[in-house]
Design a protein around this motif. Structure first.
Motif, PDB file in Angstrom:
ATOM      1  N   SER A  49       0.851  -1.185   0.000  1.00 57.02           N
ATOM      2  CA  SER A  49       0.000   0.000   0.000  1.00 57.02           C
ATOM      3  C   SER A  49       0.894   1.246   0.000  1.00 57.02           C
ATOM      4  N   ASP A  64      -3.178   8.826   1.955  1.00 55.79           N
ATOM      5  CA  ASP A  64      -4.472   9.031   2.590  1.00 55.79           C
ATOM      6  C   ASP A  64      -4.305   9.669   3.963  1.00 55.79           C
ATOM      7  N   VAL A  65      -5.339  10.363   4.381  1.00 51.84           N
ATOM      8  CA  VAL A  65      -5.309  11.098   5.638  1.00 51.84           C
ATOM      9  C   VAL A  65      -4.930  10.223   6.827  1.00 51.84           C
ATOM     10  N   SER A  66      -5.504   9.037   6.882  1.00 52.60           N
ATOM     11  CA  SER A  66      -5.229   8.204   8.056  1.00 52.60           C
ATOM     12  C   SER A  66      -3.821   7.625   8.010  1.00 52.60           C
ATOM     13  N   GLN A  97      -1.326   9.157   6.698  1.00 46.45           N
ATOM     14  CA  GLN A  97      -0.458  10.301   6.958  1.00 46.45           C
ATOM     15  C   GLN A  97      -0.062  10.338   8.428  1.00 46.45           C
ATOM     16  N   ALA A  98      -1.032  10.096   9.296  1.00 42.85           N
ATOM     17  CA  ALA A  98      -0.754  10.151  10.729  1.00 42.85           C
ATOM     18  C   ALA A  98       0.318   9.134  11.108  1.00 42.85           C
ATOM     19  N   GLU A  99       0.209   7.922  10.562  1.00 43.57           N
ATOM     20  CA  GLU A  99       1.203   6.881  10.862  1.00 43.57           C
ATOM     21  C   GLU A  99       2.590   7.324  10.462  1.00 43.57           C
ATOM     22  N   LEU A 152       3.750  10.346   9.814  1.00 44.27           N
ATOM     23  CA  LEU A 152       4.257  11.493  10.578  1.00 44.27           C
ATOM     24  C   LEU A 152       4.760  11.040  11.945  1.00 44.27           C
ATOM     25  N   VAL A 191       0.936  19.966   8.676  1.00 49.08           N
ATOM     26  CA  VAL A 191       1.931  18.887   8.676  1.00 49.08           C
ATOM     27  C   VAL A 191       3.310  19.436   9.038  1.00 49.08           C
ATOM     28  N   MET A 221      -4.992   0.991  -0.942  1.00 53.77           N
ATOM     29  CA  MET A 221      -4.588  -0.363  -0.504  1.00 53.77           C
ATOM     30  C   MET A 221      -4.410  -1.206  -1.766  1.00 53.77           C
ATOM     31  N   ALA A 222      -3.234  -1.818  -1.929  1.00 53.87           N
ATOM     32  CA  ALA A 222      -2.976  -2.581  -3.149  1.00 53.87           C
ATOM     33  C   ALA A 222      -3.881  -3.816  -3.165  1.00 53.87           C
ATOM     34  N   GLU A 254     -11.895   8.423   2.578  1.00 56.01           N
ATOM     35  CA  GLU A 254     -10.560   8.142   2.061  1.00 56.01           C
ATOM     36  C   GLU A 254     -10.681   7.481   0.700  1.00 56.01           C
ATOM     37  N   SER A 301      -6.815  12.154  13.889  1.00 56.99           N
ATOM     38  CA  SER A 301      -5.538  11.798  13.266  1.00 56.99           C
ATOM     39  C   SER A 301      -4.943  12.957  12.484  1.00 56.99           C
ATOM     40  N   PRO A 326      -3.116  16.466  11.923  1.00 58.44           N
ATOM     41  CA  PRO A 326      -2.317  17.454  12.662  1.00 58.44           C
ATOM     42  C   PRO A 326      -3.051  18.787  12.666  1.00 58.44           C
ATOM     43  N   LEU A 374       0.359  11.778  16.731  1.00 61.21           N
ATOM     44  CA  LEU A 374      -1.026  11.817  16.241  1.00 61.21           C
ATOM     45  C   LEU A 374      -1.691  10.481  16.528  1.00 61.21           C
ATOM     46  N   VAL A 416      -3.391   7.416  15.474  1.00 59.27           N
ATOM     47  CA  VAL A 416      -3.569   6.678  14.223  1.00 59.27           C
ATOM     48  C   VAL A 416      -4.901   5.947  14.280  1.00 59.27           C
ATOM     49  N   PRO A 417      -5.778   6.169  13.297  1.00 60.50           N
ATOM     50  CA  PRO A 417      -7.077   5.501  13.344  1.00 60.50           C
ATOM     51  C   PRO A 417      -6.890   3.992  13.182  1.00 60.50           C
ATOM     52  N   ARG A 466      -8.664   0.412  12.399  1.00 59.14           N
ATOM     53  CA  ARG A 466      -9.871   0.030  11.654  1.00 59.14           C
ATOM     54  C   ARG A 466     -10.664  -0.983  12.451  1.00 59.14           C
TER      55      ARG A 466
END
Lengths: 264, 308, 288
Positions: A154, A184-186, A188-190, A192, A215, B1-2, C42, C256, C258, C267, C269-270, C272
């Motif tokens: 991914s 993706d936004v979610s 991105q958090a990881e 960062l 950011v 997601m691949a 997303e 999540s 900034p 931050l 992290v969401p 799932r």
């Protein structure tokens, strides 16, 4: 792995000094000054952000610093020693870059293992297999990702591999070209969080380019606002959050970044 | 997601090994990628047909001594110009030789020519093209002018010129055809290299301090290989036809060698009366060329680098 | 209260692949009146596909099913391709992300706008040109006559997007679907373009569906927000209440990001939660 130096940032030695950097594309009448007399200084262990809109020259500055573009005017000094325009291996050992598009920065045909083994080979590191395992764990992937190809990963995973590739030869300075803007936004958090953690663990210096103010202020302590190839002003992250800017362009940029407010 | 590869249930052995989500060795990972390509090829009936024909011709060439029914050089003037029959499946030619056996051994020559030409032209074109495209500057200018000179001649004329200079014979014919086949490959490789050169993954490896040699051989060439392979496969048809043309003109494999083009040439006199003598080798050339074309088209679909 | 412009009930879109069927949109329901509705999610959430499904511009492999899919009383699901063509670009318009790819590179900008108009209105060339110029002025382009004659590659991103808006709004549609209209633009240009869009939509009393991945932008710009995840609408909430959203997915997304106004170390992290795939969704507030 080095222990984090407790010396406060202001007293640390200069890592990168850029003096009167200029980059011109094209010749004669169609010459474009992409970077125009840019000067700034980065201390060891700091995180510095270059912000601006598209075309302001921030990416060009980064590429010139990285050594991808050897035609520039002015000087770049790394630890007070000027670097040659055409960089050598010793420079690359200490300065690495993470690119913007994770879908384009990994060789489509190479397994993760080979992507990571190559810089080790070029710089003659020992214990390559161990180092590969270590770095994959450090970026949150783990050794099971060794035999994967980029198209099986991914966006977030690819960017982690790109970060692993940059860090595996233990550089000191990391140049980051909008590392999360294609994610993706979610995710991105990881990424960062990972960048922040790695910086702490390895006492790295970051120079980050971004157009996303939130950011940049999240990761960096100081930022410089660029427009049309020039640095308009430098501010601290606290200044940016408070909206304290001198230049009207910077103020407009800050306002527009906070959210949408209809133009009166 | 691949997208994830489809799990092949809980099969055992090879299927499970190929479908394992986490490969445990580079070999397994590469085999998994190869098997994915194979599944995609299976969805293309025309390409499979082409591949089947090529394999058939390959097997024929390999087992020629076992398949052929007669000695290909044995002349029997009392049995000349016989129609296809039980004794001689494709009949006999003007010297009483069995056409079927000659055709079968001729497959060896055809494949020999085709593969050797590919083995010479493709790497040559690839190296010249990638070096030229990556280094640019005067290297590019000089190499591309050389390519231009070669490209200016129609391939058959060029091949003729070389054979005329070197003398007739199958090996000279191969060199001649290869020399005509490599320039378009170089052009293609150069064009690909120009766009590959700008990508971030090349920038990344430059930033590691890699030498141009390492970058060209280790990073650029692997990306160019798919299109070169496809191109050469599609060129097979014209290589075979050029070889047949040279054979037809008596400049390729020399008699009594059972090369298909030569067989076609000698059958020319008898086209109206004993048409099969020319038609059968002609059909063989046609089918072989068609097979390579169909397979090459299928290859193009599955070797697209964007799909890995 | 007038009838909503667009009513969607239990809409599903699925793709039949070689080995399995993918449900890209799973039973969503919402309605859009003369207001700005944002659809946030997303990549892979189904938001873009939803926008295209309304105009029935989905790929051939897609199967659309719904209990109700109607626009101003017209049953879109049952409508023929011919009927859809009279609706597209006329009563419902769509603005895409990058003018580099959505404007025809071989036609002058002005021609494209007049063509968009003449497709649905029988007028002469001169009148169409006059309307196009008026439209270019309405999107605050300073020298409309000059820009009219330009090719798309000669205009900047922001101007290209404004041209796109002009082209899509010239037939005066009742509903506009904007798919990431400002994602490719710089922040300062974004503000300009959104202001123009805002003004035009309000002035005409049209409805707007704003599809984006940018939660904060949608919260500021739109009246109502639909949060999509894995093909479903997780939460349907008035924009001003977005910061107080209650669905765990929306909260996870918000947490999540900034923030400029707040300094955080790490931050959130969401994670799932698989329960979100089929769990309950939230709807709050009433339509204006």
């Amino acid at each position: 792995m080095s222990v984090v130096d407790p010396t406060p940032a202001a007293n640390r030695p200069a890592a990168l000094t850029v003096s009167h950097l200029s980059v011109v594309f094209g010749r004669g009448a169609s010459a474009l000054k992409a970077v125009d007399d840019v000067s700034f200084m980065l201390r060891h262990g700091e995180a510095f952000g270059l912000i601006g809109e598209s075309g302001c020259g921030k990416s060009t500055v980064l590429r010139a610093l990285a050594g991808l573009n050897s035609e520039y005017g002015g000087s770049i000094a790394f630890h007070d020693r000027e670097v040659p325009h055409k960089r050598d291996k010793a420079f690359f050992r200490r300065v690495q870059m993470v690119f913007q598009d994770p879908y384009a920065s990994l060789h489509p045909r190479k397994m993760v293992q080979n992507v990571l083994a190559e810089p080790l080979k070029i710089h003659g590191f020992d214990r390559p297999q161990e180092r590969i395992d270590e770095i994959l764990t450090a970026v949150g992937l783990g050794p099971s990702f060794r035999y994967r190809f980029p198209h099986e990963l991914s966006g977030g995973q690819r960017q982690r591999v790109a970060i692993a590739r940059a860090l595996i030869i233990e550089p000191e300075l990391l140049l980051l070209d909008e590392p999360t803007s294609a994610l993706d936004v979610s995710v991105q958090a990881e990424i960062l969080n990972l960048l922040k953690q790695l910086r702490r663990d390895r006492d790295l210096t970051y120079l980050m380019v971004s157009h996303d103010l939130a950011v940049v202020t999240h990761l960096c302590e100081r930022v410089a606002m660029m427009s049309e190839g020039r640095i308009l002003e430098e501010m601290s992250a606290a200044d940016v959050r408070a909206g304290r800017a001198h230049e009207p362009y910077t103020r407009e940029f800050l306002e527009a970044s906070v959210g949408y407010r209809p133009i009166a | 997601m691949a997208p994830q590869p489809i799990d092949q249930a809980s099969g055992q052995g090879l299927r499970a090994w190929l479908a394992a989500p986490v490969p445990s060795s580079p070999f397994q990972a590469r085999m998994q990628q190869l098997s994915l390509k194979w599944w995609r090829l299976r969805a293309n009936p025309a390409a499979l047909f082409g591949l089947a024909i090529i394999v058939l011709i390959g097997l024929t060439a390999l087992f020629a001594p076992l398949i052929a029914t007669h000695d290909i050089y044995a002349q029997d003037l009392t049995l000349r110009l016989q129609r296809p029959s039980a004794a001689h499946w494709f009949g006999t030619d003007e010297l009483g030789r069995d056409i079927f056996s000659r055709l079968v051994f001729g497959a060896r020559i055809t494949l020999y020519i085709a593969l050797l030409t590919a083995v010479i032209a493709a790497p040559l074109g690839l190296i010249v093209g990638t070096t030229s495209g990556y280094l640019g500057g005067w290297v590019d200018i000089v190499l591309m002018r050389v390519v231009d000179i070669f490209l200016a001649f129609p391939s058959l004329v060029l091949a003729l010129a070389f054979v005329a200079a070197l003398g007739p014979g199958i090996d000279h014919a191969i060199i001649a055809i290869a020399l005509a086949a490599w320039p378009p490959i170089a052009r293609l490789a150069r064009a690909e290299t120009l766009s590959i050169r700008k990508s971030d993954y090349i920038a990344a490896v430059r930033l590691q301090g890699a030498s141009p040699l390492r970058i060209i051989l280790g990073h650029v060439v692997p990306m160019c290989i798919p299109s070169v392979v496809v191109r050469i496969t599609l060129n097979m048809a014209s290589i075979i036809l050029t070889a047949a043309g040279l054979g037809f003109l008596g400049l390729g494999a020399q008699p009594p060698s059972p090369e298909w083009g030569g067989m076609l040439a000698s059958g020319r006199e008898f086209i109206l009366t004993n048409g099969w003598i020319a038609a059968i080798p002609g059909l063989a050339i046609l089918i072989t060329s068609l097979a390579f074309n169909l397979f090459g088209d299928g290859l193009r679909d599955i070797l697209d680098p964007r799909h890995g | 209260m007038d009838r909503p412009l667009l009513e969607v009930e239990d809409l599903s879109v699925s793709f039949r692949g070689a080995h399995r069927t993918v449900q890209a949109v799973r039973g969503i329901s919402f309605s859009v009146g003369r207001e700005k509705v944002g659809i946030v999610g997303e990549s892979g959430s189904g938001k873009s596909l939803t926008g295209r499904t309304i105009l029935k511009l989905t790929p051939k492999a897609a199967t659309i099913s719904a209990r109700k899919l109607s626009f101003d009383g017209i049953d879109l699901l049952a409508a023929s391709e011919r009927q859809m063509r009279t609706i597209r670009g006329n009563r419902i318009s769509m603005i895409l992300q990058d003018p580099k790819f959505s404007l025809n590179p071989l036609m002058r900008v002005g021609e494209q706008i007049t063509e968009a108009y003449r497709l649905h209105h029988k007028v002469g060339g001169k009148e169409a040109e006059a309307r196009a110029l008026a439209m270019l002025e309405a999107v605050k382009i300073r020298d409309p006559a000059r820009v009219f004659r330009l090719y798309p590659h000669e205009v900047s991103g922001g101007m290209g997007q404004r041209i796109m808006i002009a082209m899509m709004l010239i037939p005066e549609p009742d509903l506009i679907i904007a798919d990431e209209p400002t994602s490719a633009l710089d922040v300062t240009i974004r503000r300009q373009v959104l202001s123009i869009l805002d003004e035009l939509v309000t002035r005409r009393g049209a409805g707007l569906i704003f599809i984006s991945h940018d939660l904060n932008l949608v919260a500021d710009f739109c009246d109502r927000v639909l949060v999509m995840y894995a093909g479903r609408i997780m939460e349907d909430i008035p924009a001003r209440e977005l910061r107080n959203a209650r669905h765990p997915y929306t909260r996870a997304l918000l947490d999540s990001l900034p923030r400029l106004d707040r300094q955080t170390d790490m931050l959130q992290v969401p994670s799932r939660d698989p329960a979100w795939l089929d769990g309950p969704t939230l709807q709050s507030g009433s339509r204006a």
